[in-house]
Design a protein around this motif. Structure first.
Motif, short mmCIF file in Angstrom:
data_model
loop_
_atom_site.label_atom_id
_atom_site.label_comp_id
_atom_site.label_asym_id
_atom_site.label_seq_id
_atom_site.Cartn_x
_atom_site.Cartn_y
_atom_site.Cartn_z
N GLU A 37 4.37 8.85 5.37
CA GLU A 37 3.80 8.13 4.21
C GLU A 37 2.31 7.90 4.44
O GLU A 37 1.91 7.37 5.47
CB GLU A 37 4.56 6.81 4.01
CG GLU A 37 3.85 5.76 3.18
CD GLU A 37 3.46 6.21 1.77
OE1 GLU A 37 4.30 6.81 1.07
OE2 GLU A 37 2.30 5.97 1.37
N SER A 46 6.55 2.48 -7.07
CA SER A 46 7.81 1.79 -6.79
C SER A 46 7.61 0.28 -6.65
O SER A 46 8.55 -0.49 -6.85
CB SER A 46 8.44 2.35 -5.51
OG SER A 46 8.61 3.75 -5.65
N MET A 52 13.86 -1.97 -14.32
CA MET A 52 14.95 -1.92 -15.31
C MET A 52 15.87 -0.73 -15.05
O MET A 52 15.41 0.37 -14.72
CB MET A 52 14.37 -1.84 -16.71
CG MET A 52 13.71 -3.14 -17.12
SD MET A 52 12.73 -2.96 -18.59
CE MET A 52 11.39 -2.00 -18.01
N TYR A 349 9.03 9.82 -13.32
CA TYR A 349 8.34 9.26 -14.48
C TYR A 349 8.68 7.79 -14.71
O TYR A 349 8.41 6.96 -13.87
CB TYR A 349 8.65 10.13 -15.69
CG TYR A 349 7.76 9.86 -16.91
CD1 TYR A 349 6.45 9.42 -16.75
CD2 TYR A 349 8.22 10.06 -18.21
CE1 TYR A 349 5.64 9.16 -17.85
CE2 TYR A 349 7.42 9.81 -19.31
CZ TYR A 349 6.14 9.36 -19.13
OH TYR A 349 5.34 9.10 -20.22
#
Ligand SMILES: Cc1cc2nc3c(=O)[nH]c(=O)nc-3n(C[C@H](O)[C@H](O)[C@H](O)COP(=O)(O)OP(=O)(O)OC[C@H]3O[C@@H](n4cnc5c(N)ncnc54)[C@H](O)[C@@H]3O)c2cc1C
Length: 392
Positions: A37, A46, A52, A349
């Motif tokens: 990373e 993130s 949701m 997305y």
């Protein structure tokens, strides 16, 4: 002789929710995994997301994407329970349901169409009159005309999710290198042999690109050298572009609403700790993560349309994140058709938090068994338009 900093079965590049969840799924299948990373894990899209889990709320048709999204939502209870057992972190999975609201004739027509196809597909959805919707959520605007209740949609605290994922990788013995950018993918005789990083060379049998909005930018270095013009070919590097989303965060104690509330223009997400998120924008603004006056204005307007009492809430914070958007609108999941040990998990997305557990399981299955799960086929990287190695 090359200096290996690590050698693994699989190297995952990118430590957002997609890379972290995939690393866990591979480690559960007894693979030795290293994750690389560039910054801190889970600190990009993130972290910025609303969390949701709402495949039904905005879906207008049943297609492979809808099936993937519903399967991932339905995987969440077991996923959340497993993460709690592995790490002690509660990711605050909320299955109260979401409300999708209509404020004018056009919105009403939209929810009627959605209600019609989802009931005929035998999906869980309820049509609420304005009175019923306001009985459920008294702070809703009096301008609401009707609503759909999706009892199976919900939300998760995505920042707790990435924290849990990071911790669980320790439990599974995944080597995580943070502050380590993948500078180049080294290709020798048609296969990736490793990635170059500032720390040294990371070797593996298989490599997965999960770099979110930056997924098209990881360079390749070929031995023997080859014609670089092929690099524009979607079959080698799927085109992923950043779509900025801004978010506001208010203090709402006591909670203003119980459910995630959507309109066609915006949404409110109540968190357990008394925060209330309001989102969002969709902007093609390159890789700049700015919060702008226009963004604040648009989000506030749409939040007030849903619940006018938002006007009195103290603003706690504002941020933005870059959603990874692939050209097809759908995520790109699977093996490169040109480089056999290279895989993509990109382009999630607006739905990466939702899609992470199920897509990670399917991809881990593919990487470990070499059998393509049927649900992944529609998302495979594009077939080659011309071969990478027969230049001409
Ligand atoms: C405002 C907003 C609201 C959202 N709301 C929701 C929602 O409610 N529900 C939902 O499901 N989704 C939502 N999303 C979408 C979701 O956040 C994304 O789809 C998801 O986070 C993508 O995960 P990712 O791991 O692919 O990307 P990221 O989280 O962006 O992670 C990619 C990682 O790759 C690393 N990286 C990049 N290049 C390199 C390199 N060369 N070497 C090493 N590492 C590298 C980056 O540093 C980063 O950590 C929202 C997004 C935004 C911005």
């Amino acid at each position: 002789m090359r200096e290996f900093v690590e050698r693994a079965d699989v190297c995952v590049v990118g430590g957002g929710v997609v890379g972290l969840t995939l690393a866990r799924a591979l480690a559960r299948r007894k693979r030795h995994v290293v994750l690389v990373e560039r910054g801190a894990c889970g600190a990009e899209a993130s972290w910025a997301a609303g969390g949701m889990l709402a495949p039904q709320s905005e879906a207008d048709a049943s297609d492979p994407f809808f099936a993937l999204a519903c399967a991932s939502r339905d995987a969440y209870p077991a996923f959340a329970a497993a993460l709690l057992a592995e790490t002690g972190v509660d990711i605050e999975l909320d299955r109260t349901g979401t409300l999708y609201l209509a404020f004018d004739e056009q919105d009403e027509a939209e929810i009627e169409r959605r209600y019609a196809w989802q009931t005929s597909a035998e999906l869980a959805v309820e049509y609420l009159t304005a009175t019923q919707a306001r009985a459920l959520e008294p702070q809703l605007s009096t301008r609401v005309r009707a609503a759909l209740l999706f009892p199976r949609d919900g939300q998760v605290e995505n920042r707790r999710l990435v924290a849990a994922l990071k911790r669980t990788l320790e439990v599974y013995g995944v080597r995580v290198f943070e502050q380590t950018q993948a500078e180049a993918l080294r290709v020798e005789r048609g296969r990736i042999v490793g990635i170059e990083t500032a720390r040294g060379f990371v070797g593996a049998d298989a490599f997965v690109i999960a770099c979110g909005a930056w997924s098209s930018l990881v360079p390749f270095e070929f031995t023997p050298a080859r014609d670089e013009s092929h690099m524009n070919d979607e079959s080698i590097v799927p085109t992923v572009e950043p779509v900025r989303g801004q978010m506001l965060c208010f203090a709402a104690r006591p909670a203003l609403t119980q459910h995630v509330l959507y309109s066609p223009r915006g949404y409110l997400v109540p968190r357990r700790d008394g925060r209330m998120l309001a989102g969002s924008t969709s902007e093609r603004a390159g890789f700049t993560r700015a919060v702008t006056a226009a963004g604040l204005q648009a989000i506030t307007t749409h939040a007030l349309e849903i619940a006018p009492a938002v006007a009195d809430l103290p603003l706690l914070d504002a941020w933005s994140g870059l959603r990874p958007h692939a050209a097809s609108d759908w995520p790109v999941l699977g093996a490169s058709s040109e480089v056999p040990n290279l895989f993509y998990a990109v382009g999630h997305y607006r739905n990466g938090i939702l899609l992470a557990p199920h897509t990670a399981d399917l991809l881990a299955e593919l990487i470990v068994t070499h059998n393509m799960p049927r649900a992944l086929a529609p998302f495979a990287p594009a077939p080659p338009r011309r071969s990478l190695y027969s230049v001409g």
